[in-house]
Design an enzyme around this catalytic site. Structure first.
Site, short mmCIF file in Angstrom:
data_model
loop_
_atom_site.label_atom_id
_atom_site.label_comp_id
_atom_site.label_asym_id
_atom_site.label_seq_id
_atom_site.Cartn_x
_atom_site.Cartn_y
_atom_site.Cartn_z
N ASP A 1 -12.07 16.87 31.56
CA ASP A 1 -11.66 18.02 30.42
C ASP A 1 -11.58 19.09 31.30
OD1 ASP A 1 -11.54 19.79 28.41
OD2 ASP A 1 -13.23 19.28 27.14
N TYR B 1 -19.05 20.58 26.21
CA TYR B 1 -18.48 20.78 24.97
C TYR B 1 -16.91 20.38 25.31
CZ TYR B 1 -16.41 23.26 20.91
OH TYR B 1 -15.68 23.45 19.64
N LYS C 1 -6.07 26.44 26.44
CA LYS C 1 -5.79 27.76 26.41
C LYS C 1 -4.65 28.21 27.72
CE LYS C 1 -10.52 28.03 26.40
NZ LYS C 1 -11.68 27.75 25.42
#
Ligand SMILES: Cc1ncc(COP(=O)(O)O)c(C=O)c1O
Length: 429
Positions: free
Chosen positions: A241, A146, A269
């Site tokens: 990622d 994702y 985050k």
């Protein structure tokens, strides 16, 4: 143990009338396990408290950023101090420079970095930079990975290699995903095949260096090195990622952990310590394609927000000067996930426990999980039963078979033992 959740339920009833599904991000809806969500009031250390006053041992950790535990005093204080000066200026600030310098000085493969506001934005922008740099359009991603919800990344994951992506979401025009190709995680041949089919057209390969959005799927030996080699050969940009793995597997993330150097990295985050932040960075010549230096446009009113920078920089500095945390997390991970594996075997279950350092996942399948196809063999109904039983015992897991468990520095040995005891009771039941 039955807990009252009346206040959470009342809030959910109100929420669904005004917020789609009652939540601001789908996984919070508990839809996959047929429950209604707990509404959280506060959190501290490894504990999270709902509005009904129930206390849970939290293994979501805000999906990763709370690596030091919730409400970490130094971070909270840095935020309060920053707030006293104002919340946002929309102008350049010193702390943004400090953040960029700190990351570039300590992460060898990052020469320049740009702050954004989420992991989605980071990926969308990194892909654009890679396309601008190479002058090519095609992107190779992996089924089960994702990368946020930008149009080009919302590609339905088929059973094998796909040369042209089909949108996975209504509202995404087919044109937006036609250049997104899908390969099979841990299968270099599938990448080779796509690169041959789109010779000279591949701008970038983007990968979660540890798959952490199909449960937890570590890279097979040689997989990341193989991607590096294929990208070099085809002159494509390799993007790690690291929204989940960055500053978590090691200070230098998965790139340091596996000693493989990507061209670009995306963060989320964790670099905001829980504040809404993302970033992308890497090789100078690619990053200098980005506006206002280069022709790749990317912008953000709130990017590099001073409060978020204060929180994030405090966390990163703390992690950098306490790198023993990574060894500690790896040992705790071994204790938690290794013991779970043993408990399953002792009870005659063939289920899989995939784990690496602080990240782990119990797959309710007898099949070894190495990619998305094998992850999907999991018995999600059995997971839902396990999840509900654990929640009832005060253990807060991600409400989906296909999410990771996150350990933080605040999870003590006692807390891990308590978790294992609860897991044992759930499995027996
Ligand atoms: C690997 C990865 N990339 C990108 C994203 C998107 O980040 P965000 O939710 O901050 O947009 C996520 C979200 O969890 C993620 O796990």
């Amino acid at each position: 143990m039955t807990k009252s959740v009346a206040l959470s339920e009342a809030l959910f009833e109100r929420a669904v009338k005004r917020i789609p599904g009652g939540v601001n991000s789908p996984v919070r809806a508990y839809g996959a396990i047929g429950e209604s969500p707990r509404f959280i009031d506060r959190a501290d250390g490894c504990y999270i408290y709902d509005v009904d006053g129930n206390r849970y041992i939290d293994y979501i950790d805000s999906w990763g950023p709370m690596i030091l535990g919730h409400n970490f005093p130094a971070i909270r204080e840095s935020v309060v101090k920053a707030c006293e000066k104002g919340l946002s200026f929309g102008c350049a600030t010193e702390i943004e420079v400090e953040m960029a310098e700190f990351i570039c000085v300590h992460i060898p493969h990052i020469e320049m970095i740009r702050m954004v506001n989420s992991g989605t934005e980071a990926v969308m922008s990194a892909v654009r930079a890679a396309r601008g740099y190479t002058g090519r359009n095609k992107i190779i991603k992996f089924a089960g990975c994702y990368h946020g919800h930008s149009d080009a990344m919302l590609v339905s994951a088929g059973s094998g290699v796909m040369t042209s992506g089909v949108p996975d979401s209504a509202g995404v025009p087919a044109g937006c995903t036609q250049d997104t190709m899908t390969a099979v995680y841990n299968d270099l041949d599938s990448v080779r095949l796509l690169m041959e089919q789109a010779k000279g057209e591949v701008a970038a390969v983007i990968v979660e260096p540890v798959g952490a959005n199909m449960g937890v799927v570590p890279p097979a030996k040689g997989f990341l090195e193989g991607l590096r080699g294929l990208c070099d050969k085809e002159q494509a940009v390799l993007i790690f990622d690291e929204v989940i793995t960055g500053f978590r597997l090691a200070f230098g993330g998965a790139a340091e952990y596996f000693d493989v150097k990507p061209d670009l990295v995306t963060y989320g985050k964790i670099i905001g310590a829980g504040m809404p932040v993302g970033a992308y960075g890497g090789r100078r010549e690619i990053m200098e394609m980005v506006s206002p230096v280069g022709k790749v446009y990317q912008a953000g009113t709130l990017s590099g927000n001073p409060i978020a920078m204060a929180a994030g920089l405090t966390q990163l500095k703390y992690l950098h000067s306490h790198q023993e945390i990574y060894k500690d997390l790896a040992e705790k991970g071994q204790k938690l996930y290794g013991s779970m594996e043993r408990m399953l075997r002792e009870r005659g279950f063939g289920y899989q426990v995939n784990h690496i350092s602080s990240l782990g996942c119990v797959f309710f399948t007898d099949t070894a999980v190495t990619d998305y196809q094998s992850a999907k063999t999991s018995d999600t109904a059995a997971f839902a039963e396990y999840f509900k039983a654990m929640l009832g015992m005060g253990i807060h897991l991600a409400p989906s078979q296909f999410e990771a468990m996150f350990l933080s520095a605040a999870h003590t040995d006692e807390v891990i033992s308590e978790t294992l005891e609860a897991a044992g009771k759930c499995l027996d039941a």
